[in-house]
Design a protein around this motif. Structure first.
Motif, PDB file in Angstrom:
ATOM      1  N   GLY A 261       0.785  -1.232   0.000  1.00  9.61           N
ATOM      2  CA  GLY A 261       0.000   0.000   0.000  1.00  9.61           C
ATOM      3  C   GLY A 261       0.812   1.274   0.000  1.00  9.61           C
ATOM      4  O   GLY A 261       0.825   1.997   0.984  1.00  9.61           O
ATOM      5  N   GLU A 262       1.458   1.566  -1.113  1.00  8.31           N
ATOM      6  CA  GLU A 262       2.131   2.864  -1.229  1.00  8.31           C
ATOM      7  C   GLU A 262       1.150   3.956  -0.790  1.00  8.31           C
ATOM      8  O   GLU A 262      -0.015   3.967  -1.221  1.00  8.31           O
ATOM      9  N   THR A 263       1.598   4.874   0.060  1.00 12.43           N
ATOM     10  CA  THR A 263       0.688   5.923   0.551  1.00 12.43           C
ATOM     11  C   THR A 263       0.084   6.722  -0.605  1.00 12.43           C
ATOM     12  O   THR A 263      -1.086   7.106  -0.557  1.00 12.43           O
ATOM     13  N   CYS A 264       0.844   6.933  -1.674  1.00 12.14           N
ATOM     14  CA  CYS A 264       0.281   7.619  -2.849  1.00 12.14           C
ATOM     15  C   CYS A 264      -0.915   6.838  -3.406  1.00 12.14           C
ATOM     16  O   CYS A 264      -1.899   7.437  -3.844  1.00 12.14           O
ATOM     17  N   ALA A 265      -0.822   5.510  -3.394  1.00  9.22           N
ATOM     18  CA  ALA A 265      -1.927   4.688  -3.900  1.00  9.22           C
ATOM     19  C   ALA A 265      -3.118   4.778  -2.945  1.00  9.22           C
ATOM     20  O   ALA A 265      -4.274   4.851  -3.382  1.00  9.22           O
TER      21      ALA A 265
ATOM     22  N   SER B   3       9.615  12.472  -0.152  1.00  9.92           N
ATOM     23  CA  SER B   3       9.261  11.382  -1.067  1.00  9.92           C
ATOM     24  C   SER B   3       7.870  11.666  -1.596  1.00  9.92           C
ATOM     25  O   SER B   3       7.142  12.497  -1.048  1.00  9.92           O
ATOM     26  N   CYS B   4       7.498  10.938  -2.647  1.00 10.65           N
ATOM     27  CA  CYS B   4       6.153  11.106  -3.200  1.00 10.65           C
ATOM     28  C   CYS B   4       5.112  10.911  -2.107  1.00 10.65           C
ATOM     29  O   CYS B   4       4.124  11.644  -2.011  1.00 10.65           O
ATOM     30  N   CYS B   5       5.332   9.894  -1.248  1.00  7.00           N
ATOM     31  CA  CYS B   5       4.332   9.532  -0.246  1.00  7.00           C
ATOM     32  C   CYS B   5       4.262  10.539   0.893  1.00  7.00           C
ATOM     33  O   CYS B   5       3.184  10.814   1.417  1.00  7.00           O
ATOM     34  N   LEU B   6       5.411  11.103   1.272  1.00  7.72           N
ATOM     35  CA  LEU B   6       5.388  12.113   2.335  1.00  7.72           C
ATOM     36  C   LEU B   6       4.613  13.349   1.875  1.00  7.72           C
ATOM     37  O   LEU B   6       4.052  14.082   2.686  1.00  7.72           O
TER      38      LEU B   6
HETATM   39 ZN   LIG Z   1       4.439   7.411  -3.172  1.00 11.49          ZN
END
Ligand SMILES: [Zn+2]
Length: 759
Positions: free
Chosen positions: A324-328, A388-391
């Protein structure tokens, strides 16, 4: 540019609510009307207040994260091109989006100057032709350059929509013009598919903000450009999102199955349907939603492993599976929100509730607002403040919360999610209704809602009944209405000012099966919250992977509330069994857990025997593969392989521990044989067993796995899937790491388990 005042209703009621927001008296309005009218409109950001768990996590998002972003780092790639990595430019726009929404809600006086600075500084780096990326001229439109412009547009347009800032709209228009000029199927124009990764999906996801631009600007060229983007899906080498999803309804078999990028495109497609009324654009999004929700969604409301959709029911939960990438997670939330607005259907609110109360808040560090990149269902959370993308995506998700709880559904106010707080909901007839909600949800299922109107008024009040709820009643003046799970209760009546609705819903405890990835495991779920066995609250449970509930029947789980200290706002105890002995187990919501297991052994399938010294090691391998599963989970049916990676003369699989352990015996379990690989070639020797005595020491060979059968590069050995081979060391060694190394047979090798035992 048309401008309207939002919230022109009863000022007295608004004042009574004392919303701290900035007020949107001059907020710009869309100049293009939607062809399909939304059935749900959220309450305005600045006319609500959310307390409780959700309010606290929004507070942490502001205080811990957004107020501390490194503005210079977010802007450096624009100010000194090229940026230090290909997608560094996405963070400025993501910050603008998250911070704008947060400022609208809080009116925070510290955040606004940061927002203004970010927008102005970003715009100041725009080149005369409209370019606002972090690439050198010679590298333009390669790699992630269009993607970066997508986030510029999202950030600037969101900021414009909140503030009416003219230069932001102008900068967005210049970006739109440059994109529209550069890409297309006309002579001399570039193919957008070739300007972005993941079968072009990274670039084509600019669809979403191109439609935002069209809405605020009204220039038909942008709508034409959006149609070009969608047409390009079907060009040679394209992701075929519309064609494939409409035909197969399968995201795993569409494009390269990259979750974040694909769902980002779907968000844009739903909006394109809203603007055009053309169902061709909606169908693929609905098909993908159904496929994800039924086959590729974790219990906690995220999707993707290693950032990709996986095969049906393949939902590995260990840290090694990069869950579960946070972006997803955030993009899944956005897709549900788009569909919820469009349809007003409770099923989307159900998924929003699941994701919000579990995986989104679970990925957030509740103390400082940092975010995990991946968040396992079994293992430790590792939130980080590294850019990062997710942060950058996580805070956008948390900042969406005020759009998810309440608003106007058709002709009446609606409560979708339950939380303490209050909101003003403007009705179409100009009447403002203030809903004030008192509840301890999700800890408790009692909710009191007072309905405040300036005068007696007739309208329906919609209350969502969660799909997990087995008993739901809403009582007004002694009149009881029963709700059906997954539907709305509609209370259509004359409302007196301040009338109260008493809601009572049960929070049933469920025992969720582990599905095909966790056949011998179950999870405990209470109301909307997935619970987890938290290591620090179970000091007597030495081996959490061998802990089981005493019963798989919710009625005899014995779940009771318990106190676990200030760091754990909610905690529950169930009757458990560990290594054959009765043992109470303490569970906390997944959203709060730190070092934990969601998947508990089924009471009839608890592993027995000696526990490996390596049972809680960190796993690694020499080459990335295509199959997931832990190599230290005591399961022979889950494995890693190195299939799909570049050829290598040697493969290895390793487990490293926090502390040195004594190892006398090593067991390697083979994973699975395939025609083209999956074994070790022994023509130059059997696989080697290696150890590391300290963290910084080199690997040293201490044994060879002589039991392993003979095999060549092309001839696999005869063995069963999951078969074990063991070797006893000449004398026990103290080691912090254990590794098996060998020559891959065929093109790759596999490993189901690598375990070191004390005896
Ligand atoms: Zn991400």
């Amino acid at each position: 540019m048309g401008r309207v005042a939002i919230g022109t209703g009863c000022l007295l009621v608004a004042a009574a609510l004392a919303a701290p927001g900035p007020g949107l008296a001059s907020a710009p309005k869309a100049v293009v009307a939607d062809k399909v009218k939304d059935r749900f409109t959220p309450a305005p950001y600045d006319r609500q207040k959310i307390r409780g768990l959700l309010g606290e996590r929004m507070r942490v998002n502001l205080e811990g994260r957004l107020l501390h972003v490194n503005e210079a780092a977010l802007l450096a790639g624009f100010q000194r091109r090229p940026g230090e990595q290909p997608w560094i430019g996405e963070h400025a726009g993501k910050f603008l989006d998250a911070a704008t929404n947060t400022w609208l809600y809080t009116g925070d006086y510290r955040l606004k100057p940061m927002l203004d600075r970010m927008a102005q500084s970003l715009i100041a780096t725009q080149l005369p032709d409209g370019y606002l990326g972090t690439y050198l001229d010679s590298q333009r439109w390669t790699s992630w350059d269009v993607w970066v412009h997508k986030y510029d547009l999202i950030g600037l347009l969101r900021y414009y929509a909140a503030t009416g800032d003219g230069p932001s709209l102008e900068a967005a228009r210049k970006i739109g013009d440059l994109l529209e000029l550069t890409f297309g199927d006309g002579p001399g124009q570039r193919d957008i598919l070739k300007s972005g990764t993941h079968v072009g999906m990274a670039a084509t996801s600019v669809l979403e903000p191109i439609l935002m631009l069209y809405r605020y600007n009204g220039d038909e060229r942008y709508l034409d450009f959006a149609r070009y983007i969608v047409r390009s899906y079907d060009r040679p080498g394209g992701p075929k999102l519309v064609a494939s999803l409409t035909a197969t309804g399968n995201v795993f078999q569409t494009a390269d199955a990259k979750a974040y990028e694909m769902m980002s495109n779907l968000v844009g497609l739903v909006d394109l349907y809203r603007l055009t009324g053309d169902e061709t654009f909606l169908k693929p999004a609905l098909a993908a939603w159904r496929d994800i929700a039924t086959r590729r969604l974790y219990l906690t409301g995220t999707t993707s492993s290693d950032e990709y959709f996986q095969d049906s029911g393949d939902l590995p939960g260990e840290e090694s599976a990069n869950v579960g990438e946070t972006c997803a997670t955030v993009t899944w939330l956005q897709l549900n929100w788009q569909l919820l607005r469009l349809t007003g259907e409770a099923q989307y609110a159900d998924e929003i509730e699941r994701t919000l109360f579990n995986h989104l808040l679970g990925a957030q560090d509740a103390k400082n607002g940092n975010f995990c990149y991946f968040t396992p269902l079994v293992g430790r959370k590792r939130p980080s403040a590294t850019i990062s993308c997710c942060l950058s995506s996580g805070p956008r998700g948390v900042a969406m919360i005020p759009q998810l709880l309440w608003g106007l559904r058709d002709d009446g106010p609606a409560v979708l999610l339950y939380a303490p707080g209050e909101a003003t909901i403007p009705l179409p007839n100009g009447l403002d209704v203030v809903l004030r909600s008192e509840t301890k949800f999700p800890a408790d299922g009692a909710v009191t809602i007072s309905v405040r109107t300036p005068r007696v008024a007739r309208f329906p009040l919609y209350l969502r009944v969660p799909s997990w709820c087995t008993r739901y009643t809403a009582t007004v003046k002694g009149e009881v209405t029963e709700g059906k799970p997954g539907q709305f209760v509609k209370l259509d009546r004359n409302w007196l000012p301040g009338e109260m609705v008493q809601i009572q819903m049960d929070l049933p405890v469920r025992v969720a099966p582990g599905g095909s990835s966790y056949g011998d495991f179950v999870a405990i779920v209470r109301g909307p919250q997935v619970l987890a066995l938290e290591a620090s609250l179970n000091p007597l449970v030495q081996y959490p992977h061998r802990a089981a509930p005493r019963s798989a029947n919710p009625a005899t789980l014995g779940l009771i509330e318990t106190k676990a200290g200030a760091n754990w706002p909610q905690a529950y105890m169930i009757d458990g069994v560990v290594a054959g002995k009765t043992q109470p187990l303490v569970l906390v919501p997944f959203a709060d857990a730190l070092n934990y297991r969601v998947w508990l052994a089924r009471p009839d399938r608890i592993p027995l025997g000696q526990v490996a010294a390596t049972a809680f090691g960190r796993e690694s391998w020499s080459r990335p593969g295509t199959q997931h599963g832990s190599i230290c989970d005591e399961r022979s049916d889950t494995y890693r392989n190195t299939l799909g990676a570049k050829p290598a003369p040697q493969d290895w699989y390793a487990v490293e521990m926090d502390q040195a352990a004594s190892i006398a015996r090593v067991v390697y379990r083979h994973g699975k044989l395939f025609a083209n690989g999956g074994w070790f070639d022994t023509s130059e020797g059997k696989p080697q067993i290696q150890i590391k005595r300290t963290r910084t020491a080199n690997w040293e060979t201490v044994a060879t796995l002589d039991e392993y059968p003979n095999a060549s590069a092309i001839q696999p050995p005869g063995m069963r899937d999951g078969e074990a081979f063991s070797v006893r060391l000449k004398s026990p060694v103290k080691a912090v790491g254990l590794r098996i190394a060998g020559k891959p047979g065929g093109q790759f090798s596999t490993c189901a388990e690598l375990a070191g035992y004390e005896r």
